[in-house]
Design an enzyme around this catalytic site. Structure first.
Site, mmCIF file in Angstrom:
data_model
loop_
_atom_site.group_PDB
_atom_site.id
_atom_site.type_symbol
_atom_site.label_atom_id
_atom_site.label_comp_id
_atom_site.label_asym_id
_atom_site.label_seq_id
_atom_site.Cartn_x
_atom_site.Cartn_y
_atom_site.Cartn_z
ATOM 1 N N ASP A 133 42.157 41.381 48.597
ATOM 2 C CA ASP A 133 43.211 41.491 47.491
ATOM 3 C C ASP A 133 44.443 41.948 48.154
ATOM 4 O O ASP A 133 44.289 43.298 48.787
ATOM 5 C CB ASP A 133 42.434 42.216 46.409
ATOM 6 C CG ASP A 133 42.660 41.697 45.019
ATOM 7 O OD1 ASP A 133 43.807 41.421 44.676
ATOM 8 O OD2 ASP A 133 41.546 41.223 44.437
ATOM 9 N N ASP A 235 47.700 40.211 43.781
ATOM 10 C CA ASP A 235 47.589 40.864 42.630
ATOM 11 C C ASP A 235 49.048 40.702 41.869
ATOM 12 O O ASP A 235 49.801 41.027 42.420
ATOM 13 C CB ASP A 235 47.061 42.116 42.496
ATOM 14 C CG ASP A 235 46.785 42.656 41.314
ATOM 15 O OD1 ASP A 235 45.755 42.215 40.680
ATOM 16 O OD2 ASP A 235 47.428 43.784 40.486
ATOM 17 N N GLU A 289 48.257 35.544 42.063
ATOM 18 C CA GLU A 289 47.665 35.831 40.514
ATOM 19 C C GLU A 289 49.240 35.599 39.755
ATOM 20 O O GLU A 289 50.034 36.342 39.656
ATOM 21 C CB GLU A 289 47.097 36.917 40.274
ATOM 22 C CG GLU A 289 46.390 37.106 38.898
ATOM 23 C CD GLU A 289 46.375 38.426 38.275
ATOM 24 O OE1 GLU A 289 45.504 38.681 37.738
ATOM 25 O OE2 GLU A 289 46.855 39.516 38.835
ATOM 26 N N HIS A 365 36.800 38.423 37.425
ATOM 27 C CA HIS A 365 36.541 40.074 36.933
ATOM 28 C C HIS A 365 37.159 40.321 35.782
ATOM 29 O O HIS A 365 37.062 41.441 35.281
ATOM 30 C CB HIS A 365 36.553 40.883 37.928
ATOM 31 C CG HIS A 365 37.932 41.072 38.705
ATOM 32 N ND1 HIS A 365 38.755 39.888 39.313
ATOM 33 C CD2 HIS A 365 38.983 41.934 38.473
ATOM 34 C CE1 HIS A 365 39.968 40.378 39.297
ATOM 35 N NE2 HIS A 365 40.281 41.590 38.890
ATOM 36 N N ASP A 366 38.390 39.418 35.498
ATOM 37 C CA ASP A 366 39.222 39.784 34.086
ATOM 38 C C ASP A 366 38.686 39.108 32.925
ATOM 39 O O ASP A 366 39.678 39.421 31.804
ATOM 40 C CB ASP A 366 40.642 39.930 34.540
ATOM 41 C CG ASP A 366 41.107 40.862 35.456
ATOM 42 O OD1 ASP A 366 40.527 41.669 35.595
ATOM 43 O OD2 ASP A 366 42.081 40.263 36.237
HETATM 44 C C1 NOJ Z 1 44.942 41.735 37.906
HETATM 45 C C2 NOJ Z 1 43.742 42.312 38.254
HETATM 46 O O1 NOJ Z 1 42.927 41.011 38.386
HETATM 47 C C3 NOJ Z 1 43.310 43.198 37.194
HETATM 48 O O2 NOJ Z 1 41.709 43.341 37.526
HETATM 49 C C4 NOJ Z 1 43.975 44.599 37.372
HETATM 50 O O3 NOJ Z 1 43.720 45.426 36.100
HETATM 51 C C5 NOJ Z 1 45.404 44.166 37.171
HETATM 52 N N1 NOJ Z 1 45.943 43.039 37.740
HETATM 53 C C6 NOJ Z 1 46.447 45.456 37.680
HETATM 54 O O4 NOJ Z 1 46.222 45.417 38.997
#
Ligand code: NOJ
Ligand code: CA
Length: 595
Positions: A133, A235, A289, A365-366
């Site tokens: 990441d 990210d 992302e 994971h989000d």
């Molecule tokens: C995206 C990540 O997947 C998430 O888990 C994180 O809280 C935010 N970006 C901030 O880095």
């Protein structure tokens, strides 16, 4: 007409047709050029490891690098090719490692650099790859750069971040809000200015307009790539470049602030710089992302000739079941035709057009667990979890499996706020509490949508703490581990896990699943997601009954005249096609090959 006239007429028509604009939003998937360039990362199956929750090797209740290494044979046996490791760098862990205080060291909870090197060697020894990441939209407020930056207005690191004077009434410099609730600005007494944080207060945004920031990031990327890692998941890559002058949200703003923040004026310039200075020197994969990136902007990041990224994660599917509310996202009803449309649109806009390569994911994971969110985690948990495996592995684009989905893991039974660990949930809870809002409604919402649902420990066996840890896990273990766990599933030929192995193997054996055409049939069918992969004599028919009811799926004429041979079914006793319809059980998924 004479032959020569015909020839001229046809030539004119062909030239005219070639000159017609190809609307980016058109949804036909087989119109323009097909992407014929093969690449290892297009053929790979990626598996996301959230290390905190994967496997604890030393009994402190927190997953770690040694734990991941212990499970490499499990991942190899599953058939995955690439492991995406969520952040493992030094971090005070306000946002579970997405707040990095030192990019060159390993978080103490996770182990040492020697553990990392050993993990990487273990991955490569098994002929797999590892991507890291890259979290460089922001750092932790404990990063040396930020500690320096906040010291004085003329500190050399001041411009590594966004510092602004208070607004006219002494409040924040603009009306931006944080992804995690509240203003995106934090006042800092030392210099009496505010700094920008699009995420938690402890995650100040880096100022990418400063060339020294870019150079520092690029240097750090070289460090990891020179160690031999195989790429990066980036990210919130779409937020690097901020709007000029950091303007207020417009009046009557629709609430979709991600799109407002994304795609700043220098975004593409910065990514091209990253490509030329760093990425082009290695054979690696990148996936960004792309928070707030719309369909018609995606090609800017991934069109091959642009030399920026290989893939992005788009969030249209993850947004299908909720909409912005006053304090937090609210549920929204979705239909299967809408669900299909997301796949059709993105395949069409990127892969079919040759303007990029899609990435396909159903959770991470989000997000909540896919089987609880889009499937049926009660009576049809097993077939619906398998159906989503079929969807992932038969879609054009690189598939990303989130840890535990291969076991059919479900959302967790969180009760009170004390069960949650996520900074996003806790911050919003406190905000609503301070306003005297409806906390019960918020908790009910988080039980369904909260990010912690996917962060409960991996369920390895039916022993204490699901075999995740001998200590007290940092977050609750889902009590259903007694029945849903890897050991039990390994022993059961009809388990979700064994189905994943079969369907991953099937994808690897059939390159058409990777590169072949994708054409949805019977788009408006409210229960069945049906599509054809491939073309000519090499075609596959995929049928997914995404409903709790048995369905008699009538094959459209274009495919009913063929005879199809059932190759993979998520029920053990699926039927080969007879006649012009196919009987499907609830949540049944079938892959047919042409006879
Ligand atoms: C995206 C990540 O997947 C998430 O888990 C994180 O809280 C935010 N970006 C901030 O880095
Ligand atoms: Ca540990």
């Amino acid at each position: 007409m004479k032959t020569t006239h015909w020839v001229i007429l046809i030539a004119v028509l062909l030239v005219w047709q070639a000159c017609q604009p190809k609307g980016r939003n058109s949804e036909s998937s087989n119109m323009v050029k097909q992407d014929s360039t093969h690449a290892w990362w297009k053929e790979a199956v990626v598996y996301e490891v959230y290390p905190r929750s994967f496997k604890d090797s030393n009994g402190d209740g927190i997953g770690d690098l040694k734990g991941v290494e212990q499970k490499l044979d499990y991942l190899k046996a599953l058939g995955v090719n690439v492991i995406w490791l969520c952040p493992i760098y030094s971090s005070p862990n306000v946002d579970n490692g997405y707040d990095i205080s030192d990019y060159y060291h390993i978080m103490k909870d996770f182990g040492t650099m020697a553990d990392f090197d050993s993990l990487l060697a273990g991955v490569h020894k098994r002929d797999m790859k590892l991507i890291m990441d890259l979290v460089v939209n922001h750092t932790s407020d404990q990063h040396r750069w930020f500690k320096e930056s906040r010291k004085s207005k003329n500190n050399p690191y001041r411009d590594f971040y966004f510092w602004r004077n208070p607004g006219p009434n002494g409040g924040p410099p603009n009306n931006w809000v944080s992804y995690f609730g509240g203003s995106a600005w934090q006042f800092d007494k030392t210099t009496e200015q505010y700094y920008l944080h699009l995420f938690a207060v402890e995650q100040p945004d880096l100022n990418w307009d400063n060339p020294a920031v870019r150079d520092s990031v690029f240097k750090m990327m070289h460090y990891w790539l020179d160690k031999g890692i195989d790429g990066f998941r980036m990210d919130v890559v779409s937020l690097y470049s901020k709007k000029k002058g950091l303007p207020d949200f417009p009046k009557n703003f629709d609430g979709n602030f991600a799109h407002f923040y994304a795609n700043g004026p220098h975004e593409q310039e910065y990514l091209k710089g990253m490509y030329h200075k760093v990425l082009s020197h290695y054979d690696v994969m990148t996936v960004g992302e792309a928070s707030g990136v719309h369909l018609d902007e995606a090609h800017l990041y991934v069109a091959p000739e642009r030399h920026e990224l290989d893939m992005i994660f788009q969030f249209e599917l993850m947004g299908i079941d909720h909409k912005p509310g006053p304090d937090y996202s609210l549920p929204k009803k979705w239909t299967l035709p809408e669900f299909k449309k997301v796949f059709i649109r993105w395949d069409s806009a990127l892969t079919a057009r040759g303007e990029g390569w899609n990435s396909v994911f159903l959770g991470n994971h989000d997000n909540p667990r896919v089987v609880s969110r889009f499937g049926n985690d009660k009576e049809y948990r097993v077939p619906s979890a398998k159906l989503f495996a079929t969807l992932l592995m038969t879609m054009r684009g690189t598939p990303y499996i989130y840890e535990g989905d291969e076991l059919g893991m479900t959302n967790a039974p969180f009760k009170t706020i004390h069960d949650f660990r996520d900074v996003a949930t806790i911050n919003r809870y406190n905000e609503i509490k301070a306003k005297g809002g409806d906390l019960e409604a918020f908790l009910a919402n988080q039980r369904e949508f909260g990010r912690d649902n996917s962060r409960t420990p991996m369920q390895w066996n039916d022993q204490g703490n699901a075999g995740f840890s001998t200590g007290k896990p940092w977050i609750m273990v889902n009590p259903n581990y007694k029945t849903i766990n890897a050991a039990a599933e390994e022993a059961d030929s009809e388990s979700v896990l064994n189905y994943y192995k079969r369907i991953i193997h099937f994808r690897h054996e059939h390159p058409t699943m990777v590169y072949g055409d994708f054409k949805v049939i019977d788009r408006s069918n409210p229960d069945v997601f049906a599509y054809i992969r491939g073309e000519g004599n090499d075609r596959y028919l995929v049928l997914l009954n995404m409903s709790n009811n048995p369905v008699d799926f009538a094959l459209p004429e274009s495919v009913s005249r063929k005879s199809w041979n059932l190759m993979i079914d998520n029920y053990e006793d699926g039927q080969s096609q007879s006649g012009s319809s196919i009987k499907m059980k609830p949540w049944e998924s079938m892959v047919y090959g042409e006879k």
